[in-house]
Write an enzyme that holds these catalytic residues in place. Structure first.
Site: not given
Ligand SMILES: NC(=O)c1ccc[n+]([C@@H]2O[C@H](COP(=O)([O-])OP(=O)(O)OC[C@H]3O[C@@H](n4cnc5c(N)ncnc54)[C@H](OP(=O)(O)O)[C@@H]3O)[C@@H](O)[C@H]2O)c1
Length: 327
Positions: A56, A126, A206, A208-209, A213
């Protein structure tokens, strides 16, 4: 905040953790100040489990440095997890895998320095590296544990045989793999995790969002945002996923919670060995996500969720060329 214990070695963490990836990669440009504020808000709310990785920070430590800076005043109260296993030596060529023992040792020393700590609480491989026997990887992590540089061993995206072989050399405390209402495949590994006494950390809990909503069609994100090429955001899948999240949202509203909280509470309801690590750059959303630990889903709620999404979302979890397979 409730706590859960991951694995049989005593790794105790808050039931909801925090994933820092999005602060420096994957979802468009980050904002250091907002990221630090989100992490500190998480701590105020009782979150004790923070997830970062060498990857990251693109090999330069930026994500670990940010996490280390955010937690420095309460480092002893939290569990810091980071990851090794990529070859980031020439980013102009992209990145490959490297779990050779010399690289694992080097990444551990860098992570200790970047995080500003004298021990890494959880050190994950990883991705499984087909060129390095997993026994050698586990043996190297064991050396780091014996030297006091690492406390617990984790794997990410590993399959059952890899998990068993690694566990025989150095007990694995936790497996981290994608898992959410959109991504269910990993459930087939739960019996192995239960048999060996290994905890489970769902990443991208989630979706990736998407299961919040707030999803926009591919192309409407920042050019560096991976969701522009994510199959679940592509025409055909996108509309079906939006419809499913809208239905989940109506269920959530009827319970007086948000759809993000419903998605996280559903994960927590899948077993005591599960600790999701949602990522956000916002302190307010961190608060929303942390309160998912207070939500109880009834059998009727779980049945209604199952009816909406019986097997997962629409579209593969990665664009084909990047698809990681458990190995
Ligand atoms: N082991 C692996 O290979 C691997 C792979 C991927 C991820 N991970 C780990 O898992 C963590 C979480 O996964 P992830 O970040 O990919 O996905 P995620 O947690 O499923 O979703 C993150 C996205 O959701 C948005 N979001 C979060 N909470 C929200 C809320 N309450 N309402 C609306 N939007 C919300 C965030 O946007 P905002 O920032 O704008 O709130 C962000 O774009 C990562 O940070 C990383 O530590 C590990």
């Amino acid at each position: 905040m409730q706590h859960r214990t991951l694995g049989a070695q005593g790794l105790a963490v808050s039931a909801i953790g925090y994933g820092a990836m999005g602060l420096t990669m994957a979802y468009g440009p980050g904002d250091e100040e907002a990221g630090i504020a989100a992490i500190r808000r998480a701590h105020d709310l009782g979150v004790t489990f923070f997830d970062t990785a060498e990857l990251y920070g693109w090999g330069a430590g930026s994500n670990e440095i940010l996490v280390g800076k955010a937690v420095k005043d309460f480092r002893d109260e939290v569990v810091l997890a980071t990851k090794f296993g990529f070859d980031l030596s020439d980013l102009s060529q992209g990145f490959g895998l490297n779990s050779r023992p010399d690289n694992i040792r080097k990444v551990a020393d860098n992570s200790l320095r970047y995080l500003g700590v004298d021990q890494i609480d959880v050190f994950y491989q990883h991705r499984v590296d087909p060129d390095v026997p997993i026994e050698d990887v586990a043996g190297t992590v064991k050396e780091l544990i014996d030297a006091g540089k690492v406390k617990y061993f984790g794997l990410s995206e590993a399959g059952p045989e890899t998990i068993r072989k690694a566990h025989a050399v150095q007990p694995v405390s936790v497996l981290q793999t994608e898992y959410s209402l959109f991504e269910r495949d990993v459930e087939q590994l739960f019996p192995v995790l239960q048999e060996l006494g290994i905890g489970f950390v769902p990443y991208s809990p989630l979706g990736r969002g998407f299961i919040t909503g707030t999803a926009k069609p591919a192309g409407e994100y920042d050019a560096t945002d991976m969701r522009n090429v994510d199959p679940r955001w592509q025409p055909g899948n996108f509309e079906k996923n939006v419809e499913a999240v809208e239905r989940l949202g109506r269920l959530a509203t009827a319970k007086g919670i948000t759809v993000s909280q419903l998605a996280l509470a559903w994960l927590l309801a899948q077993g005591e060995h599960v600790v999701p690590i949602p990522g956000t750059r916002s302190a307010a959303r961190m608060e929303e996500n942390a309160h998912a630990a207070d939500v109880t889903l009834t059998e009727a709620d779980l049945a209604a969720i199952h009816e909406i999404l019986p097997t997962g979302g629409f579209g593969a979890r990665y664009a084909e060329e990047h698809t990681p397979n458990w190995v």
